[in-house]
Design a protein around this motif. Structure first.
Motif, PDB file in Angstrom:
ATOM      1  N   TYR A 101       0.819  -1.211   0.000  1.00  0.00           N
ATOM      2  CA  TYR A 101       0.000   0.000   0.000  1.00  0.00           C
ATOM      3  C   TYR A 101       0.857   1.267   0.000  1.00  0.00           C
ATOM      4  O   TYR A 101       0.322   2.372   0.143  1.00  0.00           O
ATOM      5  N   LEU A 157      -7.625  -8.510  -3.755  1.00  0.00           N
ATOM      6  CA  LEU A 157      -8.706  -7.814  -3.054  1.00  0.00           C
ATOM      7  C   LEU A 157      -8.157  -6.993  -1.893  1.00  0.00           C
ATOM      8  O   LEU A 157      -8.627  -5.879  -1.621  1.00  0.00           O
ATOM      9  N   ARG A 158      -7.161  -7.524  -1.223  1.00  0.00           N
ATOM     10  CA  ARG A 158      -6.549  -6.822  -0.094  1.00  0.00           C
ATOM     11  C   ARG A 158      -5.965  -5.479  -0.523  1.00  0.00           C
ATOM     12  O   ARG A 158      -6.128  -4.467   0.162  1.00  0.00           O
ATOM     13  N   LYS A 159      -5.324  -5.473  -1.671  1.00  0.00           N
ATOM     14  CA  LYS A 159      -4.724  -4.237  -2.169  1.00  0.00           C
ATOM     15  C   LYS A 159      -5.793  -3.233  -2.572  1.00  0.00           C
ATOM     16  O   LYS A 159      -5.661  -2.034  -2.315  1.00  0.00           O
ATOM     17  N   VAL A 160      -6.854  -3.727  -3.185  1.00  0.00           N
ATOM     18  CA  VAL A 160      -7.937  -2.836  -3.606  1.00  0.00           C
ATOM     19  C   VAL A 160      -8.586  -2.170  -2.396  1.00  0.00           C
ATOM     20  O   VAL A 160      -8.829  -0.953  -2.390  1.00  0.00           O
ATOM     21  N   VAL A 161      -8.857  -2.953  -1.360  1.00  0.00           N
ATOM     22  CA  VAL A 161      -9.472  -2.405  -0.144  1.00  0.00           C
ATOM     23  C   VAL A 161      -8.565  -1.354   0.488  1.00  0.00           C
ATOM     24  O   VAL A 161      -9.024  -0.284   0.917  1.00  0.00           O
ATOM     25  N   SER A 162      -7.267  -1.638   0.535  1.00  0.00           N
ATOM     26  CA  SER A 162      -6.311  -0.684   1.111  1.00  0.00           C
ATOM     27  C   SER A 162      -6.298   0.618   0.321  1.00  0.00           C
ATOM     28  O   SER A 162      -6.289   1.710   0.897  1.00  0.00           O
ATOM     29  N   TRP A 163      -6.303   0.500  -0.994  1.00  0.00           N
ATOM     30  CA  TRP A 163      -6.290   1.691  -1.838  1.00  0.00           C
ATOM     31  C   TRP A 163      -7.569   2.510  -1.664  1.00  0.00           C
ATOM     32  O   TRP A 163      -7.523   3.742  -1.608  1.00  0.00           O
ATOM     33  N   VAL A 164      -8.701   1.830  -1.577  1.00  0.00           N
ATOM     34  CA  VAL A 164      -9.972   2.546  -1.399  1.00  0.00           C
ATOM     35  C   VAL A 164      -9.984   3.292  -0.065  1.00  0.00           C
ATOM     36  O   VAL A 164     -10.387   4.463   0.009  1.00  0.00           O
ATOM     37  N   LEU A 165      -9.529   2.632   0.989  1.00  0.00           N
ATOM     38  CA  LEU A 165      -9.494   3.268   2.307  1.00  0.00           C
ATOM     39  C   LEU A 165      -8.567   4.482   2.315  1.00  0.00           C
ATOM     40  O   LEU A 165      -8.909   5.538   2.863  1.00  0.00           O
TER      41      LEU A 165
END
Length: 308
Positions: A101, A157-165
């Motif tokens: 991230y 998915l983990r990376k996408v969630v981190s980026w969105v947050l």
């Protein structure tokens, strides 16, 4: 004789002087930025002890505004808090740039720099200060950085969630613009959850502030700063200066609590109290650092003898 000299030198130097002393000191001094304006100015302008360097006159226009702000005090307050927050996020990026991230942390750092740019160039009343412009800027930056990250590290998915947050965190400095208009009223599309009514007193003040918009602005701005500093703290394991990051992290959290608890007009918001907290916490951390980095003479002698 040579061995005795080594033992004598080891006993004289019981404590390792940290190489990052000046870095730790700088971090502690940065903790004063959110309330530095209180020591430099009052409602009448610069305090008597502050040298008159002509900066205020240079930045003041014919209407008496300082780069679009009503007073020099308000300008310093806004500039210092954005500078404080941006440094925290930049430090977090520096410590976590190798993590999955890491690149996403540039979003919040860029958001802080963007607002500093608007402040210093007097562009707060321009199109660049509109929330849509900021969202477009962050959106383009997200696409570019996201593409580079996916190309280098892949997709999950983990990376996408981190980026969105982290993208949402980057919007905190202008979140008030997204949900309220200039008059302080929430937009029609914002769900009515009753929060504004719950926080408003009989005189119409929202936690001691003129309207809900100001409350959201101040709360989100200090929360933005706190997230950057506390994130830097957690991702700087192994760094000697790490404990001292707790000073600005604690001060920003303290200000969040002051705003949430409507203590802005109480002694809890007094700059002297904040300075005492800064000094007291710094001393405690320094003492802890001292004992955690102390090297006993016996251990030093053994090390020296082992090398001889």
């Amino acid at each position: 004789m040579q061995r005795n000299n080594r033992q004598s030198t080891a006993r004289k130097s019981k404590i390792r002087i940290p190489d990052t002393f000046w870095g730790a000191l700088a971090i502690i001094l940065l903790s004063t930025l959110p309330y530095l304006h209180d020591f430099l100015t009052d409602d009448g302008g610069l305090k008597p002890w502050v040298p008159v360097l002509g900066i205020e006159d240079l930045l003041t226009d014919v209407n008496g505004n300082v780069l679009g702000f009503s007073t020099y005090r308000v300008f310093l307050y806004t500039f210092f808090i954005f500078l404080f927050a941006t440094i925290g996020w930049a430090g977090w990026f520096q410590s976590a740039r190798q993590r999955f991230y890491g690149s996403a942390l540039l979003l919040a750092t860029a958001s802080g720099l963007y607002h500093i740019f608007l402040i210093l160039f007097g562009l707060r009343r321009s199109l660049l200060n509109e929330p849509v412009s900021k969202l477009v800027f962050l959106g383009i930056l997200s696409i570019v950085l996201g593409y580079m990250t996916i190309k280098k590290r892949g997709y999950s998915l983990r990376k996408v969630v981190s980026w969105v947050l982290l993208f949402l965190m980057a919007t905190l400095p202008f979140y008030h613009d997204l949900i309220t208009n200039r008059s302080g009223e929430t937009y029609a599309w914002v769900p009515k959850l009753g929060i504004e009514e719950m926080l408003t007193d009989n005189e119409g003040y929202v936690r001691g502030l003129a309207n809900y918009r100001i409350l959201v602005y101040l709360f989100c701005l200090y929360l933005f700063a706190h997230l950057g500093w506390i994130g830097w703290f957690f991702d700087s394991r192994g760094k000697k200066y790490r404990p001292f990051i707790l000073v600005p992290a604690a001060l920003s959290l303290y200000q969040v609590v002051v705003i949430a608890m409507s203590w802005r007009e109480t002694e809890f918001n007094d700059p002297n109290i904040k300075l005492y907290i800064t000094i007291g916490l710094s001393i405690l951390l320094a003492i802890n650092f001292y004992y955690n980095n102390k090297v006993s003479p016996e251990a030093k002698v053994i090390t020296e003898n082992g090398q001889s």
